[in-house]
Design an enzyme around this catalytic site. Structure first.
Site, PDB file in Angstrom:
ATOM      1  N   ARG A  32      -4.706  -8.856  18.376  1.00 21.28           N
ATOM      2  CA  ARG A  32      -4.918  -7.749  17.294  1.00 21.28           C
ATOM      3  C   ARG A  32      -4.892  -8.629  15.951  1.00 21.28           C
ATOM      4  O   ARG A  32      -5.201  -8.078  15.249  1.00 21.28           O
ATOM      5  CB  ARG A  32      -3.267  -7.041  17.746  1.00 21.28           C
ATOM      6  N   HIS A  78     -11.810  -1.098  23.214  1.00 26.36           N
ATOM      7  CA  HIS A  78     -10.775  -1.237  22.385  1.00 26.36           C
ATOM      8  C   HIS A  78      -9.848   0.162  22.110  1.00 26.36           C
ATOM      9  O   HIS A  78      -9.740   0.890  21.538  1.00 26.36           O
ATOM     10  CB  HIS A  78     -11.490  -1.405  20.463  1.00 26.36           C
ATOM     11  N   TYR A 122     -19.427  11.878   9.043  1.00 28.52           N
ATOM     12  CA  TYR A 122     -20.522  11.556   8.108  1.00 28.52           C
ATOM     13  C   TYR A 122     -21.497   9.931   7.500  1.00 28.52           C
ATOM     14  O   TYR A 122     -22.415  10.116   6.784  1.00 28.52           O
ATOM     15  CB  TYR A 122     -19.761  12.421   5.879  1.00 28.52           C
TER      16      TYR A 122
END
Length: 739
Positions: A32, A78, A122
């Site tokens: 990570r 993931h 968007y």
């Protein structure tokens, strides 16, 4: 039926917690938080890149909604929150966060003011050329693949990394018990360091750092560390870099100017920076600054207005650097996963070395993959050539035999693949032209194979090939390109700049007036010193002089104390001013004996009414407090009377006994404090007046009808502490040269 006994194992709680916490910590570190030294990516970034590649979002194709990409990433590779994945994707698209963006974003991806990106439904995105180069070789078996978390797909363990992404874009992350913070660099300079390391594998860190130079932040700025500091940082893999904003001045005419900040330090949020400056301004902690404005559009433009035109721009910026994030520190910590996936802090040479080792491994795998493809193709081509040589027999076997494949394999010693390829040939491929093309292709592949086998077995040639790849990448992203030009500049470590109070004051001419009763005031401008000034009924003029608001006014009392007053603090207006004792601690029984403007480099002759005196330098007469500074020690019945600027090499002293003595100024000692030496000897009476002059000019005095000058000094010339001779004929009866 007897139930099976439950097996219970006794363990130490502390030991078990330690094991489980260690497992969690290593999972966080490796999976990570820390980047891989080979491709500079964390797992989330690597999976983002791969998912976008699988969606064919290369620079030549159109954009896709970020929500689609995030969905694929968390669904296939993931299994984490969509917010975290989208946040990582947004950062890779921000040209003020990463030096070489990996994502080409369309829509609102945030800005340097700290505004966040629009929702992922968007915004749209695709990969950049830099990202494509990072993944170049995935189709050539250049790296290992592993199963995804659900076992339904596969993903690359590491990217082939044609570009040195770790140093190009840097990285930051916090793991368990460790963290990483690597600054971005310029790809062209990294390439120079890599090429040097290939040629000189046993070199020290210094030549590498001289080529790497230092960080190259996407927001520009100026690094103000010495080369020794930068070298030490890279040698240890830890350290800090001081980054200052880049600024310039703009002339507004009439002596006015403004400061424009065009680049700010890396990771500084512009809106918070301006808010901090404004807050300090409101709290009156920035006395040099008048106003701050943000005129930024696409580029940064922060306008700073100085308090007045006399403020030095460098001093103003120095004050801002000390109190705001216009100067920031980047704390470097090159803590990465090495080639064995072990987290450790690496020096710059180790980082570059491991990247080159990775490039060598990738090249070997690509050569091996290409050789396997060539061998497979040569196998088929050799089968075709066998068929062309025995075309009639091949046709007969196919037409007449029940199992033509086995017979062809046995008769012509063909492999299964060759026999299958011959059987799948179309009749149109039996032309002589096709035979010629196959022969040509066969020859080219044999030549390529021979070259690849030499390259595979010759390490020197492999490093030559890697160097050629690095040079090609350097040319593609070189400093001549808009993306590749260096943005962060270097400057010498700044010296501490003292900020004088005078720089805060508007320089204006004034006339300072001190009355006999001790009232002080100033008038704007330089008034006529012979003017009739107004005072209270029982008061009159004591001293008047011309000065500037930036000057210091020096006062000397009759007991040998020097005081200083800032001219800007003297009250002005039409009134009578204020008592000077409110500005200095002048005793009620003491009086002002002299007043003059402080001059740097000047020296003064001070003397008492008893004829004792010495010369004092300007650096000794400034007082640090209102209490003043004791310079001359006077006796109980003695008073300070003179303080004259040394403007000549001779001194003329006249006593109340009308005796005049002229001697060289060098006979008077220079002291910091004391009682002084005797200037003229008296049997009765005190000193009356002193004049300092140059030998060639002579001394002057008032005489009926005008001013008389005596250049022939022989009649009064002597040595200090002598009695002297009678004053010249016509000397004023007041025993003063001009009073």
């Amino acid at each position: 039926m007897v139930e099976e006994a439950v097996k219970i194992k006794d363990v130490q709680l502390g030991e078990e917690l330690s094991k489980r916490y260690l497992s969690y910590a290593m999972s966080t570190i490796v999976s990570r938080s820390l980047p891989d030294v080979r491709d500079g990516l964390k797992p989330v970034h690597r999976r983002l890149m791969y998912a976008m590649r699988q969606l064919h979002l290369d620079p030549k194709n159109g954009f896709k909604k970020c929500a689609r990409v995030v969905g694929d990433v968390i669904g296939k590779y993931h299994p984490h929150g969509d917010t975290a994945v989208y946040g990582a994707m947004v950062r890779l698209a921000q040209d003020f966060s990463v030096r070489y963006p990996l994502v080409d974003g369309q829509g609102n991806f945030g800005n340097i003011d700290g505004d966040g990106a629009a929702a992922m439904r968007y915004t749209e995105a695709r990969l950049t050329e830099f990202a494509m180069d990072l993944m170049d070789g995935l189709n050539d078996d250049a790296v290992d693949f592993m199963d995804t978390y659900d076992g339904e797909d596969s993903e690359p363990v590491v990217m082939p990394a044609m570009v040195p992404n770790l140093l190009c874009n840097g990285s930051m992350g916090i793991a368990v018990g460790m963290a990483t913070n690597i600054p971005p660099h310029n790809l062209s300079e990294i390439s120079d360091a890599l090429l040097y390391l290939i040629e000189n594998p046993d070199c020290d860190d210094e030549p590498l750092v001289r080529r790497l130079k230092g960080p190259d932040f996407p927001t520009g700025g100026v690094i103000v560390d010495s080369f020794d500091t930068i070298l030490n940082n890279y040698r240890q893999g830890k350290g800090s870099f001081r980054i200052r904003a880049k600024w310039t001045t703009e002339d507004l005419g009439h002596g006015q100017y403004q400061i424009v900040v065009t680049e700010i330090p890396y990771q500084v949020i512009k809106s918070k920076l301006i808010e901090k400056i404004a807050d300090l301004l409101l709290n009156k902690k920035l006395p040099f600054l008048s106003d701050v404005r943000d005129e930024s559009a696409q580029d940064v433009r922060i306008v700073l207005e100085p308090k007045n035109r006399t403020v030095d721009a460098a001093m103003l910026m120095e004050q801002l650097f000390r109190q705001t994030d216009l100067e920031a520190k980047f704390n470097m910590n090159m803590n990465v996963l090495d080639l064995d996936c072990v987290p450790r802090v690496m020096s710059i040479k180790e980082v570059l070395h491991d990247y080159l080792v990775h490039r060598n491994a990738v090249l070997l795998r690509k050569i091996k993959f290409r050789l396997s493809k060539i061998n497979a193709r040569l196998e088929i081509l050799e089968g075709y050539l066998t068929a062309y040589l025995n075309l009639d027999e091949i046709i007969r076997i196919i037409r007449e035999e029940d199992e033509p494949k086995k017979i062809m394999m046995a008769e012509f010693k063909l492999t299964d693949n060759q026999a299958e390829a011959i059987l799948n040939m179309k009749l149109r491929n039996l032309r002589k032209l096709d035979e010629e093309q196959i022969n040509a292709e066969h020859g080219e592949l044999l030549e390529e194979k021979a070259g690849l086998e030499i390259l595979y077995n010759d390490e020197t040639q492999r490093w030559t090939a890697i160097a050629a790849e690095i040079k090609k990448t350097k040319e593609k992203y070189g400093k001549k390109t808009a993306l590749g030009r260096r943005r962060t500049e270097f400057a010498e470590a700044p010296a501490d700049i003292d900020v004088p109070v005078e720089a805060l004051i508007e320089k204006e001419p004034i006339t300072v007036i001190l009355s006999q009763k001790g009232w002080i005031r100033c008038l704007k401008g330089h008034a006529d010193l012979n003017e009739e000034f107004k005072f209270k009924d029982d008061d009159a003029l004591l001293y008047v002089l011309h000065a500037q608001t930036t000057d210091k006014i020096i006062l000397l009392d009759n007991k040998g104390k020097f005081f200083n007053i800032a001219a800007k603090d003297i009250p002005s207006g039409r009134g009578f001013g204020q008592p000077v004792r409110l500005m200095i601690d002048l005793s009620n029984n003491d009086e002002v004996a002299a007043m003059f403007v402080y001059e740097q480099g000047a020296s003064y002759l001070i003397a008492s009414d008893k004829g004792y005196g010495f010369i004092v330098d300007e650096n000794h007469i400034l007082a640090q407090t209102r209490n003043g500074r004791k310079i001359m020690n006077v006796a109980e019945n003695e008073n300070m009377k003179f303080c004259l600027k040394m403007t000549g090499d001779y001194v003329a002293v006249v006593g109340e006994n009308r005796r005049l003595l002229v001697f060289k100024a060098e006979e008077i000692p220079t002291m910091a404090r004391g009682h002084g030496v005797l200037l003229q000897k008296y049997k009765d009476g005190n000193i009356s007046d002193i004049q300092i002059f140059k030998e060639e000019d002579g001394f002057s005095y008032n005489r009926a009808g005008g001013i008389s000058t005596e250049k022939e000094l022989i009649g009064w010339l002597g040595h200090r502490a002598q009695v002297g001779k009678v004053v010249p004929f016509g000397f004023p009866k007041s025993n003063k040269f001009f009073k």
